[in-house]
Design an enzyme around this catalytic site. Structure first.
Site, PDB file in Angstrom:
ATOM      1  N   HIS A 179       0.908  -1.245  -0.115  1.00  0.00           N
ATOM      2  CA  HIS A 179       0.170  -0.094   0.011  1.00  0.00           C
ATOM      3  C   HIS A 179       0.763   1.280  -0.034  1.00  0.00           C
ATOM      4  CE1 HIS A 179      -3.285   2.879   0.942  1.00  0.00           C
ATOM      5  NE2 HIS A 179      -3.941   1.631   0.811  1.00  0.00           N
ATOM      6  N   ASP A 235      -7.901  -5.523   0.057  1.00  0.00           N
ATOM      7  CA  ASP A 235      -8.313  -6.270  -1.122  1.00  0.00           C
ATOM      8  C   ASP A 235      -7.857  -7.904  -1.065  1.00  0.00           C
ATOM      9  OD1 ASP A 235      -7.396  -3.324  -2.906  1.00  0.00           O
ATOM     10  OD2 ASP A 235      -9.642  -4.317  -2.857  1.00  0.00           O
TER      11      ASP A 235
HETATM   12  C1  SDX Z   1      -6.211   0.041  -3.043  1.00  0.00           C
HETATM   13  O1  SDX Z   1      -4.521   4.533  -1.887  1.00  0.00           O
HETATM   14  C2  SDX Z   1      -5.388   3.852  -1.540  1.00  0.00           C
HETATM   15  O2  SDX Z   1      -5.953   4.310  -0.289  1.00  0.00           O
HETATM   16  C3  SDX Z   1      -6.008   2.638  -2.283  1.00  0.00           C
HETATM   17  C4  SDX Z   1      -6.947   2.105  -1.568  1.00  0.00           C
HETATM   18  C5  SDX Z   1      -8.392   2.600  -1.172  1.00  0.00           C
HETATM   19  O3  SDX Z   1      -9.053   2.352  -0.190  1.00  0.00           O
HETATM   20  O4  SDX Z   1      -8.741   3.526  -1.773  1.00  0.00           O
HETATM   21  O5  SDX Z   1      -6.267   1.364  -0.285  1.00  0.00           O
HETATM   22  C6  SDX Z   1      -7.378   0.479  -2.205  1.00  0.00           C
HETATM   23  O6  SDX Z   1      -5.902   0.278  -4.011  1.00  0.00           O
HETATM   24  C7  SDX Z   1      -5.372  -1.060  -1.936  1.00  0.00           C
HETATM   25  C8  SDX Z   1      -3.990  -1.490  -3.096  1.00  0.00           C
HETATM   26  C9  SDX Z   1      -4.465  -2.352  -3.826  1.00  0.00           C
HETATM   27  N1  SDX Z   1      -3.550  -2.941  -4.839  1.00  0.00           N
HETATM   28  C10 SDX Z   1      -2.921  -4.028  -4.789  1.00  0.00           C
HETATM   29  O7  SDX Z   1      -3.194  -4.890  -3.767  1.00  0.00           O
HETATM   30  C11 SDX Z   1      -1.988  -4.277  -5.837  1.00  0.00           C
HETATM   31  C12 SDX Z   1      -0.678  -4.991  -5.640  1.00  0.00           C
HETATM   32  N2  SDX Z   1       0.013  -3.689  -4.686  1.00  0.00           N
HETATM   33  C13 SDX Z   1       1.006  -2.858  -5.638  1.00  0.00           C
HETATM   34  O8  SDX Z   1       0.709  -2.831  -6.989  1.00  0.00           O
HETATM   35  C14 SDX Z   1       1.460  -1.751  -4.629  1.00  0.00           C
HETATM   36  O9  SDX Z   1       1.803  -2.237  -3.379  1.00  0.00           O
HETATM   37  C15 SDX Z   1       0.576  -0.458  -4.461  1.00  0.00           C
HETATM   38  C16 SDX Z   1       0.353  -0.008  -6.049  1.00  0.00           C
HETATM   39  C17 SDX Z   1      -0.733  -0.767  -3.801  1.00  0.00           C
HETATM   40  C18 SDX Z   1       1.394   0.807  -4.031  1.00  0.00           C
HETATM   41  O10 SDX Z   1       2.262   0.667  -4.874  1.00  0.00           O
HETATM   42  P1  SDX Z   1       3.411   2.136  -4.515  1.00  0.00           P
HETATM   43  O11 SDX Z   1       3.029   2.737  -3.242  1.00  0.00           O
HETATM   44  O12 SDX Z   1       3.699   2.805  -5.490  1.00  0.00           O
HETATM   45  O13 SDX Z   1       4.851   1.221  -4.112  1.00  0.00           O
HETATM   46  P2  SDX Z   1       5.977   0.848  -5.023  1.00  0.00           P
HETATM   47  O14 SDX Z   1       5.124   0.169  -6.196  1.00  0.00           O
HETATM   48  O15 SDX Z   1       6.942   1.915  -5.097  1.00  0.00           O
HETATM   49  O16 SDX Z   1       6.446  -0.501  -4.112  1.00  0.00           O
HETATM   50  C19 SDX Z   1       7.526  -0.243  -3.344  1.00  0.00           C
HETATM   51  C20 SDX Z   1       8.182  -1.382  -3.466  1.00  0.00           C
HETATM   52  C21 SDX Z   1       8.532  -1.762  -4.908  1.00  0.00           C
HETATM   53  O17 SDX Z   1       9.751  -2.335  -4.971  1.00  0.00           O
HETATM   54  P3  SDX Z   1      11.267  -1.438  -5.157  1.00  0.00           P
HETATM   55  O18 SDX Z   1      11.088  -0.870  -6.645  1.00  0.00           O
HETATM   56  O19 SDX Z   1      11.423  -0.507  -3.976  1.00  0.00           O
HETATM   57  O20 SDX Z   1      12.268  -2.681  -5.160  1.00  0.00           O
HETATM   58  O21 SDX Z   1       7.544  -2.517  -2.892  1.00  0.00           O
HETATM   59  C22 SDX Z   1       7.471  -3.466  -4.119  1.00  0.00           C
HETATM   60  C23 SDX Z   1       7.711  -2.785  -5.352  1.00  0.00           C
HETATM   61  O22 SDX Z   1       8.192  -3.623  -6.210  1.00  0.00           O
HETATM   62  N3  SDX Z   1       5.943  -4.051  -4.044  1.00  0.00           N
HETATM   63  C24 SDX Z   1       5.662  -5.294  -4.223  1.00  0.00           C
HETATM   64  C25 SDX Z   1       4.090  -5.212  -3.725  1.00  0.00           C
HETATM   65  N4  SDX Z   1       3.738  -3.871  -3.558  1.00  0.00           N
HETATM   66  C26 SDX Z   1       4.963  -3.158  -3.739  1.00  0.00           C
HETATM   67  N5  SDX Z   1       6.324  -6.165  -4.519  1.00  0.00           N
HETATM   68  C27 SDX Z   1       5.503  -7.494  -4.591  1.00  0.00           C
HETATM   69  N6  SDX Z   1       4.142  -7.384  -4.358  1.00  0.00           N
HETATM   70  C28 SDX Z   1       3.430  -6.325  -4.169  1.00  0.00           C
HETATM   71  N7  SDX Z   1       2.055  -6.281  -4.154  1.00  0.00           N
END
Ligand code: SDX
Length: 429
Positions: free
Chosen positions: A306, A364
């Site tokens: 998140h 989720d």
């Molecule tokens: C919702 O914003 C909100 O409030 C949203 C929400 C709401 O109520 O409105 O809470 C609802 O959208 C919840 C999130 C649902 N999405 C998912 O579950 C999809 C999987 N999650 C990821 O896509 C990700 O965690 C996000 C999009 C939710 C957040 O991404 P960020 O904040 O841009 O973080 P990032 O992508 O920069 O990740 C930081 C690191 C990265 O590694 P590095 O580049 O630093 O090496 O963490 C890793 C990412 O690769 N990472 C993951 C991961 N999520 C982040 N690695 C593996 N699996 C994951 N799920």
């Protein structure tokens, strides 16, 4: 509150910018005059360090895993309140008295029907159209029918539009589901509660009476409460940006629905259940954990991570509890996907990669299992998220419209494209 300043020094120039304090949470540096002062923009794609607005609606402490709606903790609201009570709180800022609640329930209940002509819109869609595509179309089309509540400068019309949106989303969502499965539409029933009415419109058929299970209706209410609002997430920011141009509220909510659909956002509940199906068995979890850690593999654990929560999403805890209650009520003993989800969570939370990156289950992760047990197909999961989030979008839209300082949102850019050059005629290319 006394405000201090942040000093910016560059190229021999010194500037000071006011630091503003909220009631709780990070302070902000007010850089509204930065471009005028310095000829430079800030650069923050993804808005990881940017506050887009001032708001009094929802506060999230990502490190502590805290979520407050108008100051009330989400676990207390989910356990003790009902969804329309939370809607009232988000819209008006205070919990309703008994009289205010009865009046609000009455007003919402009597706006649940859809203009009869709108039911004909569905026949323009393929039966196998994704219900979120139908929701985008149907909600945008509301502005073609409810002209008497599109003048956003009129507070009375703003409130009518707000009530209409909250009231009609379950009806539209249920109609999208019925159309998807080829069953006749079921009209709303005024004697039913908000969630019970929705379940009745989804699962009743004309051939027999349908009694809504009160335990499942309570679970549905709680799921709606958990999804109601969440500060300035991507879809809420979309609604605010659309509303900042003066677009009517129905069009703004349609924009929010479109943004929520993405698998990185509200589409993650559908993607998370599809991921659990793809994993298929507990012994394949390590393979997917490794894929999630592999930078060259686009695979991510859906339902994990998140932007704000760097601790356990408080909603996910309540969703997990609700999931167990629903499965127990339905007598579902060994749900393979739940077993995979619990084992996946256990392994991920002990893995250094997830610990270091502070990746926890989000709302989720367990919602898909719960919604599937309630009888919804995966394609309806994000529709239910949009149904519940409509009140949050509307409350944030109203707050923006009523902010005397609001202006059209218009970000700038760091331009790295070609500098000016002359057109080259075709014969010389
Ligand atoms: C919702 O914003 C909100 O409030 C949203 C929400 C709401 O109520 O409105 O809470 C609802 O959208 C919840 C999130 C649902 N999405 C998912 O579950 C999809 C999987 N999650 C990821 O896509 C990700 O965690 C996000 C999009 C939710 C957040 O991404 P960020 O904040 O841009 O973080 P990032 O992508 O920069 O990740 C930081 C690191 C990265 O590694 P590095 O580049 O630093 O090496 O963490 C890793 C990412 O690769 N990472 C993951 C991961 N999520 C982040 N690695 C593996 N699996 C994951 N799920």
């Amino acid at each position: 509150m006394t405000n201090s300043t942040a000093k910016l020094e560059f190229g021999g120039d010194n500037r000071e910018y006011e630091i503003r304090k909220g009631t709780v949470g990070p302070d902000v540096i007010d850089i509204g005059s930065l471009y005028k002062d310095t000829g430079m923009f800030t650069y923050d794609p993804g808005f990881t360090s940017t506050a887009s607005c001032e708001s009094k609606i929802t506060y999230i402490d990502g490190d502590e895993g805290v979520l407050l709606h108008r100051g009330y903790p989400i676990d207390q609201l989910a356990e003790q309140g009902d969804f329309l009570e939370v809607c009232y709180l988000l819209l008006y800022g205070e919990l309703p008295t008994r009289t205010q609640k009865e009046d609000f329930d009455y007003r919402v209940t009597r706006h649940t029907m859809l203009h009869e002509q709108m039911s004909r819109f569905f026949t323009g869609f393929r039966r196998d159209a994704h219900p979120m595509a139908v929701m985008c179309g149907m909600v945008g089309a509301l502005s073609a029918f409810y002209h008497d509540s599109t003048d956003i400068s009129d507070p009375r019309q703003r409130m009518i539009a707000s009530i209409r949106m909250i009231a009609k989303m379950p009806t539209i969502a249920a109609m999208a589901y019925k159309y998807h499965i080829g069953q006749p539409f079921v009209y709303p029933r005024n004697e039913l509660s908000y969630a019970a009415n929705f379940l009745h419109m989804c699962f009743a058929v004309p051939c027999e009476d349908y009694k809504v299970n009160p335990v499942l209706a309570r679970a549905m209410e709680r799921i709606f409460i958990l999804h109601a609002d969440h500060e300035q997430n991507a879809s809420t920011s979309t609604v605010r940006l659309a509303g900042s141009s003066g677009a009517n509220p129905f069009a703004c909510i349609a924009a929010g629905i479109a943004c929520l659909w993405g698998p990185a956002h509200g589409g993650a509940n559908e993607a998370a259940l599809n991921m659990l199906s793809e994993i298929g068995s507990v012994d394949r979890i390590p393979e997917y954990i490794e894929r999630a850690k592999d930078k060259d593999d686009p695979f991510r654990l859906m339902g994990f991570g998140h932007r704000v929560y760097k601790n356990y999403d408080p909603r996910a805890k309540i969703m997990q509890k609700t999931c167990h209650e629903v499965l127990q009520e339905l007598g579902i003993k060994d749900d393979a996907q739940l077993d995979i989800a619990i084992e996946l969570e256990r392994i991920a939370l002990t893995d250094d990669y997830f610990i270091e990156k502070k990746l926890y289950p989000n709302i989720d992760f367990y919602s898909g299992i719960t919604l599937k047990a309630l009888g919804f197909p995966t394609t309806m999961f994000t529709v239910l998220f949009a149904l519940a989030r409509t009140v949050g979008w509307i409350a944030q839209w109203k707050e923006m419209i009523e902010d005397p300082n609001q202006k059209i949102g218009r970000p700038r850019q760091l331009y790295t494209g070609a500098t000016q050059r002359d057109y080259v005629p075709m014969e010389r290319r």
